[in-house]
Design a protein around this motif. Structure first.
Motif, PDB file in Angstrom:
ATOM      1  N   CYS A   1       0.831  -1.215   0.000  1.00 23.82           N
ATOM      2  CA  CYS A   1       0.000   0.000   0.000  1.00 23.82           C
ATOM      3  C   CYS A   1       0.862   1.261   0.000  1.00 23.82           C
ATOM      4  O   CYS A   1       0.547   2.237  -0.685  1.00 23.82           O
ATOM      5  CB  CYS A   1      -0.965  -0.015   1.181  1.00 23.82           C
TER       6      CYS A   1
ATOM      7  N   ASP B   1       0.919   4.037  -2.997  1.00 24.20           N
ATOM      8  CA  ASP B   1       0.745   5.475  -2.762  1.00 24.20           C
ATOM      9  C   ASP B   1       1.887   6.272  -3.396  1.00 24.20           C
ATOM     10  O   ASP B   1       1.665   7.315  -3.992  1.00 24.20           O
ATOM     11  CB  ASP B   1       0.668   5.777  -1.265  1.00 24.20           C
TER      12      ASP B   1
ATOM     13  N   ARG C   1      -3.545   2.680  -6.522  1.00 23.75           N
ATOM     14  CA  ARG C   1      -4.253   3.110  -5.309  1.00 23.75           C
ATOM     15  C   ARG C   1      -5.539   2.302  -5.129  1.00 23.75           C
ATOM     16  O   ARG C   1      -5.865   1.869  -4.029  1.00 23.75           O
ATOM     17  CB  ARG C   1      -4.555   4.602  -5.359  1.00 23.75           C
ATOM     18  N   TRP C   2      -6.280   2.105  -6.237  1.00 24.63           N
ATOM     19  CA  TRP C   2      -7.515   1.321  -6.171  1.00 24.63           C
ATOM     20  C   TRP C   2      -7.205  -0.115  -5.736  1.00 24.63           C
ATOM     21  O   TRP C   2      -7.896  -0.679  -4.893  1.00 24.63           O
ATOM     22  CB  TRP C   2      -8.220   1.335  -7.538  1.00 24.63           C
TER      23      TRP C   2
END
Length: 93
Positions: free
Chosen positions: A30, A34, A42-43
């Motif tokens: 994650c 980012d 990001r999704w």
């Protein structure tokens, strides 16, 4: 990008195996997603976090992440951004 994808795949494998390192690997993915700044990355990160929250019984976090993922997915035209067919409040039960 390939390193981020490899990290995501490793996180998924560890989580599926029940390895306690899985959530930390997902958190690392994650952070990479980012930093990449790509909307699809990001999704992908949001939806993977939602899946983990569901799997670990964190209904409140799962619900918030599902809503966030659905909005982001629709915004970027992600074909897999579909609304889950859940009865109202079933995540809280």
């Amino acid at each position: 990008e390939r390193f981020a994808q490899a990290t995501q795949l490793r996180a998924a494998a560890l989580i599926e195996l029940g390895d306690p390192r899985g959530p930390a690997e997902l958190a690392a993915y994650c952070r990479l997603a980012d930093r990449l700044g790509h909307p699809h990355a990001r999704w992908n990160a949001v939806t993977r976090r939602a899946t983990l929250a569901l799997a670990t019984g964190d209904a409140a976090a799962a619900e918030a992440l599902i809503v966030e993922g659905l909005a982001l997915g629709r915004q970027i035209g992600e074909p897999d951004a579909i609304e889950p067919r859940l009865e109202a409040g079933c995540l809280s039960e």
